[in-house]
Design a protein around this motif. Sequence first.
Motif, mmCIF file in Angstrom:
data_model
loop_
_atom_site.group_PDB
_atom_site.id
_atom_site.type_symbol
_atom_site.label_atom_id
_atom_site.label_comp_id
_atom_site.label_asym_id
_atom_site.label_seq_id
_atom_site.Cartn_x
_atom_site.Cartn_y
_atom_site.Cartn_z
ATOM 1 N N LYS A 273 0.781 -1.105 -0.140
ATOM 2 C CA LYS A 273 -0.078 0.154 0.148
ATOM 3 C C LYS A 273 0.802 1.440 -0.094
ATOM 4 C CE LYS A 273 -4.267 -1.339 2.110
ATOM 5 N NZ LYS A 273 -4.436 -2.641 2.426
ATOM 6 N N PHE A 274 0.675 2.154 -1.030
ATOM 7 C CA PHE A 274 1.079 3.659 -0.738
ATOM 8 C C PHE A 274 0.000 4.523 -0.182
ATOM 9 C CE2 PHE A 274 3.646 1.731 -4.370
ATOM 10 C CZ PHE A 274 4.761 1.785 -3.691
ATOM 11 N N GLY A 275 0.002 4.791 1.152
ATOM 12 C CA GLY A 275 -0.881 5.604 1.772
ATOM 13 C C GLY A 275 -2.135 4.594 1.637
ATOM 14 N N ASP A 276 -3.354 5.144 1.138
ATOM 15 C CA ASP A 276 -4.543 4.181 0.894
ATOM 16 C C ASP A 276 -4.729 3.562 -0.304
ATOM 17 O OD1 ASP A 276 -5.273 6.643 -0.090
ATOM 18 O OD2 ASP A 276 -6.979 6.845 1.331
ATOM 19 N N PHE A 277 -3.785 3.869 -1.227
ATOM 20 C CA PHE A 277 -3.786 3.171 -2.585
ATOM 21 C C PHE A 277 -2.997 1.890 -2.485
ATOM 22 C CE2 PHE A 277 -1.798 2.338 -6.591
ATOM 23 C CZ PHE A 277 -2.769 2.340 -7.413
ATOM 24 N N THR A 278 -3.832 0.564 -2.812
ATOM 25 C CA THR A 278 -3.111 -0.457 -3.022
ATOM 26 C C THR A 278 -2.325 -0.921 -4.226
ATOM 27 O OG1 THR A 278 -4.876 -1.259 -1.152
ATOM 28 C CG2 THR A 278 -3.467 -3.040 -2.353
ATOM 29 N N PRO B 97 -1.145 -3.847 -18.036
ATOM 30 C CA PRO B 97 -0.797 -2.779 -18.333
ATOM 31 C C PRO B 97 -0.080 -1.721 -17.608
ATOM 32 C CG PRO B 97 -3.026 -3.160 -17.360
ATOM 33 C CD PRO B 97 -2.103 -4.453 -17.332
ATOM 34 N N SER B 98 0.203 -0.474 -17.982
ATOM 35 C CA SER B 98 0.846 0.572 -17.070
ATOM 36 C C SER B 98 0.123 0.815 -15.787
ATOM 37 C CB SER B 98 0.948 1.765 -17.881
ATOM 38 O OG SER B 98 1.917 2.596 -17.212
ATOM 39 N N GLY B 99 0.793 0.886 -14.724
ATOM 40 C CA GLY B 99 0.320 1.212 -13.433
ATOM 41 C C GLY B 99 -0.239 -0.027 -12.778
ATOM 42 N N CYS B 100 -0.237 -1.367 -13.240
ATOM 43 C CA CYS B 100 -0.690 -2.279 -12.785
ATOM 44 C C CYS B 100 -0.114 -2.711 -11.612
ATOM 45 C CB CYS B 100 -1.143 -3.716 -13.634
ATOM 46 S SG CYS B 100 0.384 -4.266 -14.207
ATOM 47 N N GLY B 101 1.101 -2.525 -11.220
ATOM 48 C CA GLY B 101 1.895 -2.975 -9.972
ATOM 49 C C GLY B 101 3.241 -4.022 -10.340
ATOM 50 N N LYS B 102 3.410 -3.995 -11.704
ATOM 51 C CA LYS B 102 4.744 -4.856 -11.986
ATOM 52 C C LYS B 102 5.950 -4.285 -11.211
ATOM 53 C CE LYS B 102 4.025 -4.099 -16.372
ATOM 54 N NZ LYS B 102 3.123 -2.861 -16.301
ATOM 55 N N THR B 103 6.363 -2.931 -11.694
ATOM 56 C CA THR B 103 7.426 -2.534 -11.014
ATOM 57 C C THR B 103 7.472 -2.763 -9.404
ATOM 58 O OG1 THR B 103 7.838 -1.133 -12.615
ATOM 59 C CG2 THR B 103 8.840 -0.404 -10.907
ATOM 60 N N THR B 104 6.467 -2.433 -8.756
ATOM 61 C CA THR B 104 6.299 -2.313 -7.208
ATOM 62 C C THR B 104 6.452 -3.840 -6.936
ATOM 63 O OG1 THR B 104 4.764 -0.660 -7.625
ATOM 64 C CG2 THR B 104 4.706 -1.850 -5.439
ATOM 65 N N ASN B 105 6.010 -4.842 -7.652
ATOM 66 C CA ASN B 105 6.212 -6.143 -7.267
ATOM 67 C C ASN B 105 7.593 -6.546 -7.304
ATOM 68 O OD1 ASN B 105 5.336 -8.679 -6.462
ATOM 69 N ND2 ASN B 105 4.489 -9.066 -8.416
ATOM 70 N N ASP C 25 13.283 -5.246 -15.433
ATOM 71 C CA ASP C 25 12.072 -4.405 -15.389
ATOM 72 C C ASP C 25 11.983 -3.694 -16.871
ATOM 73 O OD1 ASP C 25 9.846 -2.872 -14.952
ATOM 74 O OD2 ASP C 25 10.688 -1.941 -13.286
ATOM 75 N N GLU C 26 11.156 -4.176 -17.650
ATOM 76 C CA GLU C 26 11.150 -3.821 -19.127
ATOM 77 C C GLU C 26 12.484 -3.254 -19.762
ATOM 78 O OE1 GLU C 26 7.676 -1.334 -20.081
ATOM 79 O OE2 GLU C 26 6.986 -1.716 -18.109
ATOM 80 N N PRO C 27 13.289 -4.371 -19.553
ATOM 81 C CA PRO C 27 14.726 -3.700 -20.086
ATOM 82 C C PRO C 27 14.834 -3.509 -21.707
ATOM 83 C CG PRO C 27 14.413 -6.070 -19.983
ATOM 84 C CD PRO C 27 13.104 -5.587 -19.387
HETATM 85 N N1 LIG Z 1 6.187 5.427 -4.082
HETATM 86 C C1 LIG Z 1 5.144 5.410 -4.551
HETATM 87 N N2 LIG Z 1 4.073 6.289 -4.027
HETATM 88 C C2 LIG Z 1 2.745 6.173 -4.303
HETATM 89 N N3 LIG Z 1 2.311 5.331 -5.306
HETATM 90 C C3 LIG Z 1 3.143 4.574 -5.999
HETATM 91 C C4 LIG Z 1 4.645 4.645 -5.535
HETATM 92 N N4 LIG Z 1 5.217 3.757 -6.348
HETATM 93 C C5 LIG Z 1 3.986 3.184 -7.313
HETATM 94 N N5 LIG Z 1 2.807 3.873 -7.144
HETATM 95 C C6 LIG Z 1 1.572 3.460 -7.919
HETATM 96 O O1 LIG Z 1 1.459 2.073 -7.753
HETATM 97 C C7 LIG Z 1 0.823 1.769 -9.121
HETATM 98 C C8 LIG Z 1 1.620 0.802 -9.602
HETATM 99 O O2 LIG Z 1 3.112 1.119 -9.913
HETATM 100 P P1 LIG Z 1 4.104 0.235 -10.823
HETATM 101 O O3 LIG Z 1 5.321 1.273 -10.969
HETATM 102 O O4 LIG Z 1 4.181 -0.865 -10.051
HETATM 103 O O5 LIG Z 1 3.360 0.163 -12.103
HETATM 104 P P2 LIG Z 1 3.960 -0.604 -13.309
HETATM 105 O O6 LIG Z 1 2.882 -2.023 -13.384
HETATM 106 O O7 LIG Z 1 5.271 -0.983 -13.260
HETATM 107 O O8 LIG Z 1 3.398 0.231 -14.445
HETATM 108 P P3 LIG Z 1 4.614 0.603 -15.688
HETATM 109 O O9 LIG Z 1 4.065 -0.408 -16.955
HETATM 110 O O10 LIG Z 1 4.033 1.984 -16.299
HETATM 111 O O11 LIG Z 1 5.919 0.799 -15.597
HETATM 112 C C9 LIG Z 1 0.669 2.888 -9.743
HETATM 113 O O12 LIG Z 1 -0.550 3.419 -9.759
HETATM 114 C C10 LIG Z 1 1.760 3.872 -9.147
HETATM 115 O O13 LIG Z 1 1.176 5.432 -9.340
#
Ligand SMILES: Nc1ncnc2c1ncn2[C@@H]1O[C@H](COP(=O)(O)OP(=O)(O)OP(=O)(O)O)[C@@H](O)[C@H]1O
Lengths: 303, 383
Positions: free
Chosen positions: B27-32, B52-60, B171-173
């Motif tokens: 969770k980032f704040g209240d965003f999961t 898709p973009s923003g689905c959480g791949k990089t976070t994972n 990560d999307e190299p």
């Molecule tokens: N440090 C952070 N603080 C707040 N929100 C974040 C943070 N890092 C990522 N997010 C949010 O978490 C969600 C997932 O981000 P992430 O970078 O994992 O996406 P992604 O799947 O890698 O996308 P992309 O394909 O565009 O790289 C996004 O909505 C992003 O805005």
Amino acid sequence: MTALAQAQIANTTAVEGDHRVKGRRITPYLLLIPGLLWLVMFFVVPMVQLAIVSIESKFPGYPGYYYLDWNVFNYANALSEFWPQLLRSFLFAGLATIMAFLIGYPLAYAMAFKAGRWRNVMMICVVAPFFTSFILRTIAWRQILADEGPIASTLNALHLLPGGHITETWVAVVAGLTYNFLPFMTLPIYSSLERVDPKVIEAGGDLYANGLTTFRRVTLPMSMPGVLAGTLMTFIPAAGDYVNADLLGSDIDTKMVGNVIESQFFRVPGGFPTAAALSFTLMAIILLMLFAYTRRFGTEELL
Amino acid sequence: MMALFSKTSGSFREAKGDLRLEAVTKKFGDFTAVDDLSLTVPRGSFFALLGPSGCGKTTNLRMIAGLEQPSQGRILIGDTDLTGSRPYERPVNTVFQSYALFPHLTVRDNVAFGPKRRGLPDAMEKADAALKLVQMGHLAGRKPPQLSGGQQQRVALARALVNEPEVLLLDEPLGALDLKLRREMQVELKRIQTRVGLTFIHVTHDQEEAMTMADTIAVMNKGRIEQMGTPASLYDLPRTAFVARFLGQANMFEAEVVSSTADTLTLERAGHHFTLPRKRAAVETGTVLYGVRPEKLFLSEKAPTDLPSRMVTLGPGRIIDVSFTGVSTNYIVDVPGFGAASAFEQNLDVDPVHNRPGDECWLSWDQGHAFTVATETAEASTP
Ligand SMILES: Nc1ncnc2c1ncn2[C@@H]1O[C@H](COP(=O)(O)OP(=O)(O)OP(=O)(O)O)[C@@H](O)[C@H]1O
Ligand SMILES: [Mg+2]
């Protein structure tokens, strides 16, 4: 791409080059003219004037008049009389540079990586002193560091101040120099740290370097251009400074070469050649140090 | 290559085995960003995380690398729990999306950075071997800013590979490369992975890239894994509308389930009936989405006759668009009561395009290629 295709491309550029060579050779020099004029007017002319003065002698019987007799003994005399002040200048400037680095680097680091939305506020705090005069601020420090001021009186009450004074000592002069040149150290370091991609620092951690090692191997080397610029921008003006020694130091053992030059120019009758010779010596030593320093750190660490 | 890596030092944690994520939430704040995600990546496999973009791949990936800590859940390699440990303690290396090479170090020093930090005496030899593996040996003395995008990508790969990590994160190299170089690098990455036998986790939003390279694909959406499996199984039998649309294209329309037997299901829409094997149905009652891939459709100018009973026919419809793509010709056909359907016909003839917009046509397909998934509204209402 094949070698043949590459060779063909190289050929085409060479041919094109031939046609333009004439125009290309002259244009850069034409573009240099305004800069050169500027340099001649504001740098070369005063330098030559100063160089001439440094090898003149007093006109006997006419105070304030000099004649050119290529008197290089001016240099020997000035150095033998004022070497302690010259040495002290470099010592104080060196200490102030080290202090400014120790304070300025963490400050710049915090601004670049940790400040978040406070970054602009911090930036304003760093440059705010520029809005008031250098001399006024130094006088203010004389009040702050004075015997009856908060710092000295507290330390005295605790018997922690040998000698009982901060002003009139080398500590006050170095502190003043450090304070006055701190922004010149902080800003270049900040601007080079700001360009460091946080991902690169993360890569350090990912490749088995802990925080300290990452700093030593990645962040610090990448900020070396800023450190180099910052130390030069602090050390060079600090070595020639006389305001801090004048306002915060004593009359005996904290005078710097700037003070000598100033008094030879403005207060000692017939002191012009000595002042000019000292100025030139100071400049020559700084140039030599600059050369050695950039040779050591400039080429190896920066590129 | 395996001989490149042996002893380790410092706080580095030795861990071997499958990578496991257990109910990981970030969770980032209240965003999961990542929501209760569990998965197992078998040791030595090429695993693609697609979404898709923003689905959480990089976070994972960042949680696996230790650059981010999960809000809940555990991350393990084999039986070693790595949750909470620092990035430099994990046997995991990352190839960053932006490469993140050290600009002040030469290519060789960049690659030797990891082995040196681990105190390996032959760091330089290892670096040279890794550079040779990615065919960058001849540029070892350069600095990263003097390299092209593709070359930087190889260096970033070598810099991670040289450590022979238990898990390599990418990560999307290939994101910054042009299409041709991208295809070349895909082949090369796959070759290297097969050779070194490490676990690769490759993040991408390019479905073709994921399908050509990976042993297993996990399709992510909104912080969750929608479906996981081999590229062929995911493509052949998507279990959600999102996967059907994200991986390739799909003709999908809503239909009602009207009857079922032990192993078939019959649906109805606009008076037409469609039967399909029950094992290809993700939902078996009510309103469902019935789908079939465009290349599975046959286009004919007359109503087809004498078709085997497993074939489904729809028509007449009208061709509204024809586009020639080389390998195939893509038709868009409007079928009354169903809307637009797309059909890809392979160009087997010399003059393949003989159907024109406005022509009447029929579509038919093998019911064994069809599938059903939940409608998007039904999907949205399930928690
Ligand atoms: N440090 C952070 N603080 C707040 N929100 C974040 C943070 N890092 C990522 N997010 C949010 O978490 C969600 C997932 O981000 P992430 O970078 O994992 O996406 P992604 O799947 O890698 O996308 P992309 O394909 O565009 O790289 C996004 O909505 C992003 O805005
Ligand atoms: Mg990403």
